[in-house]
Design an enzyme around this catalytic site. Structure first.
Site, short mmCIF file in Angstrom:
data_model
loop_
_atom_site.label_atom_id
_atom_site.label_comp_id
_atom_site.label_asym_id
_atom_site.label_seq_id
_atom_site.Cartn_x
_atom_site.Cartn_y
_atom_site.Cartn_z
N CYS A 162 44.22 153.33 9.62
CA CYS A 162 45.05 154.21 10.44
C CYS A 162 45.45 153.61 11.79
CB CYS A 162 44.33 155.53 10.67
SG CYS A 162 43.72 156.27 9.15
N HIS A 294 45.29 160.52 18.57
CA HIS A 294 45.14 160.26 17.14
C HIS A 294 45.11 161.59 16.41
CE1 HIS A 294 44.45 157.77 13.72
NE2 HIS A 294 43.28 158.35 13.43
N GLU A 305 37.48 162.26 20.00
CA GLU A 305 38.59 161.76 20.82
C GLU A 305 38.66 162.50 22.15
OE1 GLU A 305 43.31 160.58 20.42
OE2 GLU A 305 42.40 161.88 18.89
N LYS A 326 50.85 164.67 14.57
CA LYS A 326 50.47 164.74 13.16
C LYS A 326 50.56 166.17 12.64
CE LYS A 326 47.34 160.72 12.86
NZ LYS A 326 47.50 160.17 14.22
#
Length: 402
Positions: A162, A294, A305, A326
């Site tokens: 990723c 992310h 994170e 995302k």
């Protein structure tokens, strides 16, 4: 060291077939995730994804090209054409020798693999097309971009799950800054929304069956996406000399390894990558106004994170905006960092912060300003884009306005 700037951008993803439509969707908080339209979808437990819809490969490529180009390569070539058209560059002579391609992908030609495994093992065929290997190899997209645009400098592919796109863009940045090249085409692509690709991810038990809701207490997993994001990185004086429109400056990059677990993220590893990018860019914590996270929508990633960001930014973490796009386009795996860098460009150039959509309920372990559900107008001059991969491989890119 030489300065590096971005002079062109291109994309195709679940939100749009170009940069303008993608950014419009981000501004509107539009969701590109829906029911998958793939073979044997009813045999899957996970039936949703950020699929590129309204796409006809025959509208862009002839039959001979299609026999050579897997879907991930097709997406790359289309995005690269857009980026180079915006940059206004063509390559010949010495410039060709000083220009190259570094792209990220995780699965490479996974659609091609899936189709041909099916043909051999399910249909019982004993022969496959003679170009299957060059079609499915991970470096196919980079090679075809180099051939199509006469790029004779350093060209290769990075595959770090990723973080592939961020690692690729970091290498392109380093090559220009260090004097190895003047122009690099970089970014990444992925297309693993096929039966085998989705079935493999199902096995990890990290997939959502309904939506991607990063940072929300109600989140229940990630959603795969597909597409490509490609950029033109160029040495600053070279861009200025030809009067190029500079979109942003690539200010810094850092990468770290957790060296701890193959799938569980590390706060320390992520934090060292974030801090390293700030140091490389010579940015203070308070210089950064926005982070594209992310933000996968998994419990492990999101809380780790947020903890890493809080550790690095300290008191300034409360003033930061951090969002995960995302939630709109899905997780493009090896191509995800490239598409997400577009949100950083939008923040710097347009003063619009892309939202984290699907946000329903605050999570005490994600107590940052995640720009919930609605885009926000804000002036920022520096941004970060995070990518944290399975294998404990972390890559963070810093951009600033110019």
């Amino acid at each position: 060291m030489r300065r590096v700037v971005i002079t062109g951008a291109g994309t195709i993803n679940a939100l749009g077939h170009d940069v303008a439509s993608t950014l419009e969707a981000m501004r509107e908080g539009r969701c590109g995730i829906g029911r998958l339209d793939i073979r044997d979808v009813d045999r899957l437990a996970v039936k949703i994804g950020g699929q590129v819809t309204g796409y006809d490969e025959h509208a862009h490529f002839n039959r001979q090209q299609i026999s050579l180009y897997d879907r991930f390569t097709q997406f790359t070539l289309l995005a690269a054409d857009q980026a180079l058209a915006q940059a206004g560059l063509s390559f010949s002579g010495a410039l060709s020798d000083r220009s190259g391609v570094v792209l990220g992908t995780s699965g490479g030609g996974l659609n091609t693999q899936d189709e041909n495994y099916r043909a051999v093992y399910e249909d019982g065929k004993n022969r496959v097309h003679p170009f299957i290997v060059p079609k499915l190899m991970n470096n196919a997209a980079a090679s075809h971009v180099s051939m199509q645009h006469n790029l004779r400098g350093p060209s290769f592919t990075v595959a770090t799950a990723c973080a592939s796109s961020n690692h690729a863009m970091g290498q392109a940045f380093a090559m220009i800054r260090g004097g190895m090249a003047d122009v690099m085409i970089t970014g990444g692509s992925e297309s693993m929304l096929c039966f085998g690709g989705v079935k493999a991810w199902e096995g990890l038990r990290v997939m959502s069956k309904d939506a991607c809701r990063p940072f929300s207490a109600t989140r229940n997993g990630m959603v795969q996406g597909e597409g490509a994001g490609v950029f033109v990185f160029e040495e600053y004086d070279h861009a200025r000399a030809r009067g190029a429109d500079i979109l942003a400056e690539v200010a810094g990059f850092a990468m770290t390894s957790d060296a701890s677990d193959i799938v569980t993220p590390s706060k320390q590893g992520a934090g060292r990558a974030i801090a390293g990018a700030l140091h490389d860019a010579k940015l203070n914590a308070w210089d950064v106004g926005y982070i594209n996270a992310h933000g996968t929508g998994t419990a492990a990633n999101d809380k780790t994170e947020c903890a890493a960001v809080a550790d690095v930014f300290g008191a300034h973490a409360d003033d930061l905006m951090i969002s995960s796009t995302k939630s709109m386009h899905g997780h493009l795996i090896g191509g995800t960092g490239a598409v997400e860098l577009l949100a950083c460009l939008m923040a710097l150039r347009d003063g619009v912060i892309a939202p984290t959509i699907g946000y329903e309920e605050p999570d005490p372990e994600c107590a940052l300003d995640v720009v919930p559900n609605i885009a926000r107008d804000a002036k920022v001059t520096a941004t970060l884009s995070n990518a944290f991969a399975f294998g404990g491989l972390n890559a963070v890119i810093a951009l600033r306005s110019i």
